[in-house]
Design an enzyme around this catalytic site. Structure first.
Site, PDB file in Angstrom:
ATOM      1  N   GLY B  48     -12.126   2.833  57.065  1.00 50.82           N
ATOM      2  CA  GLY B  48     -11.923   2.018  57.267  1.00 50.82           C
ATOM      3  C   GLY B  48     -13.240   0.612  57.224  1.00 50.82           C
ATOM      4  N   GLU B  64      -6.733  -0.753  54.257  1.00 52.26           N
ATOM      5  CA  GLU B  64      -7.610   0.139  54.190  1.00 52.26           C
ATOM      6  C   GLU B  64      -6.878   1.396  54.251  1.00 52.26           C
ATOM      7  OE1 GLU B  64     -11.420  -0.587  54.006  1.00 52.26           O
ATOM      8  OE2 GLU B  64     -11.651  -2.681  54.265  1.00 52.26           O
ATOM      9  N   GLU B  68      -7.979   3.114  50.962  1.00 56.09           N
ATOM     10  CA  GLU B  68      -7.930   4.853  50.990  1.00 56.09           C
ATOM     11  C   GLU B  68      -7.922   6.140  50.788  1.00 56.09           C
ATOM     12  OE1 GLU B  68     -11.733   2.632  53.099  1.00 56.09           O
ATOM     13  OE2 GLU B  68     -10.998   3.965  54.269  1.00 56.09           O
ATOM     14  N   GLU B 119     -14.254  12.218  49.252  1.00 55.57           N
ATOM     15  CA  GLU B 119     -12.951  13.190  49.036  1.00 55.57           C
ATOM     16  C   GLU B 119     -12.239  12.047  50.403  1.00 55.57           C
ATOM     17  OE1 GLU B 119     -13.615  17.739  49.945  1.00 55.57           O
ATOM     18  OE2 GLU B 119     -14.808  17.243  49.582  1.00 55.57           O
TER      19      GLU B 119
END
Lengths: 231, 231
Positions: B48, B64, B68, B119
């Site tokens: 997020g 997002e 990501e 990670e």
DNA sequence: ACAAAAGTGTTCCTAATACACCCATGA
DNA sequence: TCATGGGTGTATTAGGAACACTTTTGT
């Protein structure tokens, strides 16, 4: 409080809009306010406004509602967050919408201190004017949610006084769902839920007195299938 | 654009947080990212981030998610807006949460370009660590919604490839609801919904081949009982 | 031939629906 | 006594739950 990272970019504004339902006479009504200032001056809209930086979302909804309309002590539930880019001509405004149920016998005459409101009125859901912003959409969603929740929760009790007859309750269901319901089946179903309790009082009227019932437990303040948030 | 009125007061920040579910092996998994920066550096959290001023809410969630984790083309639905005053130590942040369902066969290896993520991992819902911010609460709510929707919608199909066997589908239900389901009753119910269509293809394996089915209509993109918003 | 998953019906029970008459009261 | 709303039961139907065996394939 380190806000430097948060302030790097310009932020949207965040508002709350509230759909307040009540039953008056034989109609389901929504609380509307006539806007006194642009944008949409003179047009009807939902109560609501911008949240303050140090204010809970629900708190903002309750504050705006009370400031604008004097309505207090109500059932409140979050609905949906509307964020279309152009929903407010003043700029980017994200609105968290709420729906509220209030017993019409507890409503006091409106005393609003806000200068930007020219009128406050309960309007039948059947006779809604076209509303400011995307408030038509919000009302439509709220109504959908109300009808849906009525089927599997006791949320309808929030619209009645503490003591009520089964006929009162059935009338409420009929008004909200806009359909007739069989009296025997309705009573069987409602009573089998085990959420109502007989009082020892009767409602006297022009005809045979009716048993008054009350809700058994504390009134439910929940948002989704009994799941309580942010509390 | 006249933003003067909107800028009178300091504004909260608005973020989106996304709970991404997939089925891998025999487990329901959620996508988590390990934070590379304070607050909560080194702790797991939901994907997020902050919305941009000229970006739709759903668009921000998808952006997002893609930035990501590389996850794209998914089922997305708004969940709830969390706004407690102290949910983010950096300041007032209101988070609009979303839930996403993705077919695990469509997931590509993670290629994240973000420096503040150390990670990315799929974690079984049974083995979730304690998450940053109020993300535990968000996951709990998302799971509740997923289980609930599974019962009355076809939303589970979003977690399967285009063609699948009834056994695949049943296994999915069993994993998400964590309970065994009777095979005959399951098939009867699913087929009676009329949303599945036989393909003429069989899935070959070590044993008797199974008929592959596909979903009949366009996959549903809805948020509440078939009601579509902001579209 | 056998191991493994695919596929298929019936019975039972619960819950929802349809439906009509008598009761208690005030006027 | 009558007009009005209050209060009650049964028969039918539909949907959910419990339950076991035969079929088809690969090895």
């Amino acid at each position: 409080m380190a806000t430097s990272e948060l302030d790097k970019y310009s932020k949207p504004s965040v508002a709350v809009d509230i759909v307040v339902f009540t039953i008056m006479g034989n109609e389901l009504k929504v609380l509307l306010i006539k806007r006194g200032q642009p944008p949409f001056a003179g047009q009807w809209s939902l109560p609501g406004g911008f949240i303050q930086i140090d204010e809970q979302l629900e708190g903002a909804a309750l504050r705006e509602l009370n400031e604008e309309t004097g309505v207090r002590d109500v059932y409140l539930e979050q609905l949906y967050t509307f964020g279309n880019l152009n929903r407010d001509p003043r700029g980017r405004v994200i609105s968290v919408s709420y729906f509220v149920l209030v017993d019409s016998t507890k409503i006091k005459p409106f005393v609003t201190g806000k200068e930007n409101i020219s009128e406050v009125q309960w309007v039948s859901i059947e006779k809604l004017p076209s509303l400011a912003f995307d408030h038509d959409k919000i009302v439509k969603y709220a109504l959908r949610r109300l009808r849906y929740k009525l089927e599997y929760t006791a949320v309808g009790l929030e619209l009645l006084p503490d003591n009520f007859t089964l006929t009162d309750l059935q009338r409420l269901y009929e008004i909200i769902l806009s359909q007739k319901i069989d009296k025997r089946n309705f009573r069987k179903k409602i009573l089998s839920m085990g959420i109502l309790e007989k009082t020892k009082v009767f409602k006297k009227g022009a005809h045979r007195p009716a048993m008054l019932y009350k809700f058994k437990k504390a009134k439910p303040i929940s948002t989704f299938r009994g799941f309580k948030f942010e509390g």
